[in-house]
Design a protein around this motif. Structure first.
Motif, PDB file in Angstrom:
ATOM      1  N   GLY A   1       0.785  -1.228   0.000  1.00 22.13           N
ATOM      2  CA  GLY A   1       0.000   0.000   0.000  1.00 22.13           C
ATOM      3  C   GLY A   1       0.808   1.265   0.000  1.00 22.13           C
ATOM      4  N   LYS A   2       2.025   1.227   0.525  1.00 16.95           N
ATOM      5  CA  LYS A   2       2.817   2.457   0.580  1.00 16.95           C
ATOM      6  C   LYS A   2       4.221   2.275   0.012  1.00 16.95           C
ATOM      7  CE  LYS A   2       4.564   6.117   3.625  1.00 16.95           C
ATOM      8  NZ  LYS A   2       4.695   6.632   5.013  1.00 16.95           N
ATOM      9  N   SER A   3       4.925   1.250   0.463  1.00 18.31           N
ATOM     10  CA  SER A   3       6.332   1.122   0.121  1.00 18.31           C
ATOM     11  C   SER A   3       6.541   0.956  -1.388  1.00 18.31           C
ATOM     12  CB  SER A   3       6.949  -0.055   0.883  1.00 18.31           C
ATOM     13  OG  SER A   3       8.347  -0.052   0.756  1.00 18.31           O
ATOM     14  N   ILE A   4       5.956  -0.077  -1.972  1.00 12.66           N
ATOM     15  CA  ILE A   4       6.134  -0.292  -3.412  1.00 12.66           C
ATOM     16  C   ILE A   4       5.567   0.864  -4.226  1.00 12.66           C
ATOM     17  CG2 ILE A   4       5.413  -1.728  -5.369  1.00 12.66           C
ATOM     18  CD1 ILE A   4       5.871  -4.180  -3.633  1.00 12.66           C
ATOM     19  N   PRO A   5       4.347   1.324  -3.967  1.00 11.20           N
ATOM     20  CA  PRO A   5       3.845   2.454  -4.757  1.00 11.20           C
ATOM     21  C   PRO A   5       4.722   3.700  -4.685  1.00 11.20           C
ATOM     22  CG  PRO A   5       2.027   1.371  -3.664  1.00 11.20           C
ATOM     23  CD  PRO A   5       3.279   0.753  -3.111  1.00 11.20           C
ATOM     24  N   GLN A   6       5.280   4.005  -3.503  1.00 10.25           N
ATOM     25  CA  GLN A   6       6.144   5.193  -3.428  1.00 10.25           C
ATOM     26  C   GLN A   6       7.448   4.985  -4.186  1.00 10.25           C
ATOM     27  OE1 GLN A   6       6.636   6.571   0.683  1.00 10.25           O
ATOM     28  NE2 GLN A   6       5.156   8.209   0.255  1.00 10.25           N
ATOM     29  N   ILE A   7       7.992   3.784  -4.129  1.00 15.44           N
ATOM     30  CA  ILE A   7       9.227   3.513  -4.871  1.00 15.44           C
ATOM     31  C   ILE A   7       8.978   3.647  -6.369  1.00 15.44           C
ATOM     32  CG2 ILE A   7      10.944   1.745  -5.414  1.00 15.44           C
ATOM     33  CD1 ILE A   7      10.427   0.677  -2.506  1.00 15.44           C
TER      34      ILE A   7
END
Length: 633
Positions: free
Chosen positions: A254-260
């Protein structure tokens, strides 16, 4: 849930419902595409990159990720990716975030060694951190051009900056999470875009640090036990708390992959620098790596993405004092003082000479230096750091040829300094200029075509024997920090790797060889450039030395102990002689004892020197740093 924390469910066309990672990234891509609508050329370039992101979403959703080779496996694609990084050798690490404002102190309390760990060490509630530390952040003095010009003039070839550190705050206008710079502070510019543009102007590669495992603001991430009542991120927590893996997965998707993926889409970084992979299950690290590889196969990734075995190069010690041999491409991250983020109370800044010599030693062992600075909360680089970078730049302006594109030396360790190699040229980095004007290059079997100061005249040379070459030097060193001598050879350079034992010699443990189980190197930091956990009865440290003329030497061992009650003993074996000694406990692991052990007579030739335990207690033998050998007149 606080509304500025991204929820794993997503509003899609007016309906709020749980969605897959692929759908979330597609929505993210749409947002980023809209933000990239600037010029037609830029738009077309962005669309091509964004199409890769859709593939990344699919790759991240499919497990296990295919074809992810470890650093111990050959990978031609990796060799191509990392070629620029290996050539660059010297970069700048920047820890800069909202924590730079309080600078390691909050309400009169000091938040540990690292100012960027203020939130965790003082257990500041997320809501309080937002109001008292995040919202006041307003770096009006930030000047990307001034930053990058300073780095360029210091001889640095790449920049890595914290896009999101462990506090979970994005230092760029993220659309994935509203917990970001432009939505939560008065500062409405994009410093990452400005730095990226400045790097292109000055010819530096550009990359991001991203904390993919720890995130102290997010309720589904691991690390914030004081707000969310979960483990604080201890390594292997998933074995004791398997019920929390689903929540960690939710955070990563939800956050880590999308922000990367967002960082890749918005800035096209050359490098992604991950950290603390031991804080999240290995499968999630592999999932992140697969997503990055699909999004941009050319981006360089450090080994802290997952257990130290994945990625493109090994990321070794923080704040190193000495380097063990690493038989692959690697990078260490010293910092100008001891904190990575800005901390004015830490006045342990090292002089430029320290970093020049550290850089030469790293390159001579096949590694890079990513030197960290911590700019102030107002966006201005600390004047002490500026002074250090300018000092390094003065040396690099004259001597950078001995760093860029150079690799590990074929020579053994030298008492006067170190050496680096580029093709058939050898660079001698002389830290200690010989008072008698005679420099012996130990272990050099090939005879050079000539020898010259890098920016000076030719030097006379003569061969002492098959393994040693002597150079006649001027009375005074051309450079007080590191004088460089270039030797050119007609063919590949042949050398004897045995350490030359003639005058006073220090045998550092990290220049030796470890054998057996129950022994390992420390991480190389100050006072940790030792062997630790020496609990194996058959474990040994061995050096191979070469004694040109023979002689008698006094032997002393430098060590300390993990406990004051250590009760153990060891023997030093050399040239068919044995020196037995008992370990005398020390009061601290920061204080070393130099203990006289005895004398050994060497005949001319090569010998092995071995240290082994004869008595072990539960805390192990000792933390050995090295042996000092001094000729007996």
């Amino acid at each position: 849930m606080n509304p500025i924390v991204m929820n794993p469910s997503l509003t899609v066309r007016g309906h709020r419902r749980p969605v897959s990672l692929a759908t979330r990234v597609k929505a993210l891509v749409a947002d980023v595409r809209a933000s990239f609508a600037i010029r037609r050329r830029t738009r077309l370039h962005a669309f091509g990159l964004l199409s890769l992101l859709l593939g990344a979403a699919h790759a991240a959703a499919e497990l296990p990720p295919p074809g992810l080779r470890t650093l111990d496996e050959p990978d031609p694609a990796r060799d191509l990716r990392v070629a620029w990084h290996r050539e660059a050798r010297f970069g700048c690490f920047v820890h800069w975030g909202v924590y730079s404002g309080p600078a390691g102190v909050w309400k009169g309390r000091v938040g540990g060694t690292y100012s960027e760990h203020l939130m965790r060490v003082l257990e500041i509630p997320r809501a309080v951190y937002l109001e008292e530390i995040v919202r006041p952040f307003n770096p009006t003095g930030f000047d990307a051009d001034a930053w990058v010009k300073l780095m360029h003039d210091a001889g640095m070839r790449y920049l890595v900056i914290t896009a999101k550190h462990h506090d979970g705050f994005a230092m760029y206008p993220s659309k994935v999470s509203a917990y970001n710079l432009t939505q939560q502070t008065a500062f409405k510019r994009d410093p990452m875009a400005e730095l990226s543009a400045a790097c292109k102007k000055y010819g530096l590669k550009f990359g991001f640090y991203y904390s993919h495992a720890w995130d102290w603001e997010h309720p589904d991430a691991i690390g914030n036990a004081w707000d969310y009542g979960k483990p604080g991120g201890e390594s292997g927590w998933w074995e004791q708390h398997p019920e929390l893996v689903a929540r960690a997965t939710k955070y990563v998707e939800g956050k880590s992959i999308p922000q990367i993926l967002e960082l890749i889409a918005m800035y096209r970084p050359d490098l992604l620098w991950f950290d603390t992979s031991s804080k999240t299950p290995p499968e999630l690290c592999r999932r992140i790596l697969a997503a990055v590889r699909a999004a941009d196969p050319s981006v360089v990734i450090n080994s802290r993405i997952g257990g130290g075995a994945l990625g493109d190069y090994r990321s070794t010690a923080d704040r190193p004092a000495y380097f063990p041999e690493v038989f692959s491409h690697w990078e260490a991250i010293p910092t100008t003082n001891e904190s990575y983020g800005y901390k004015p109370s830490d006045t342990s800044h090292k002089p430029p000479a320290h970093f020049v010599r550290l850089l030469a030693q790293a390159v001579g062992k096949g590694g890079n230096i990513l030197l960290n600075i911590g700019p102030r909360g107002d966006g201005v680089i600390d004047p002490k750091d500026q002074e250090i970078l300018r000092g390094i730049g003065t040396w690099m302006k004259e001597n950078s040829a001995s760093i860029y594109g150079c690799d590990r030396t074929p020579l053994p360790v030298q008492p006067w300094g170190t050496s680096t190699r580029q093709g058939n040229r050898l660079y001698l980095h002389v830290f200690s200029w010989p008072a008698d004007g005679r420099l012996v290059v130990g272990g050099l079997r090939s005879t050079p075509l000539g020898a010259k100061l890098l920016h000076g005249g030719d030097l006379e040379m003569r061969r002492l024997n098959a393994d040693d070459l002597e150079l006649a030097l001027p009375a005074h060193a051309p450079d007080a920090i590191d004088s460089v001598i270039a030797l050119d050879f007609p063919a590949q350079i042949a050398a004897n790797s045995a350490l030359r034992l003639s005058g006073p010699t220090y045998l550092h443990v990290m220049d030796g060889r470890l054998d057996g189980k129950g022994i390992r190197y420390g991480d190389g930091k100050t006072n940790r450039d030792v062997v630790e956990e020496w609990t194996g009865a058959d474990a040994t440290v061995t050096w191979t030395v070469r004694v040109p003329q023979g002689g008698r030497f006094r032997v002393a061992a430098q060590y300390n102990t993990a406990t004051k009650g250590a009760r153990s003993a060891f023997v030093i074996e050399a040239a068919a002689q044995s020196l037995a000694a008992k370990v005398v406990p020390t009061d601290s692991m920061n204080v070393f004892r130099l203990a006289p052990i005895g004398e050994v007579t060497f005949a001319a030739g090569e010998h092995t020197i071995v240290v082994r335990a004869t008595q072990l207690d539960r805390d192990g033998l000792m933390r050995l740093r090295g042996l000092e050998l001094t000729p007996v007149p």
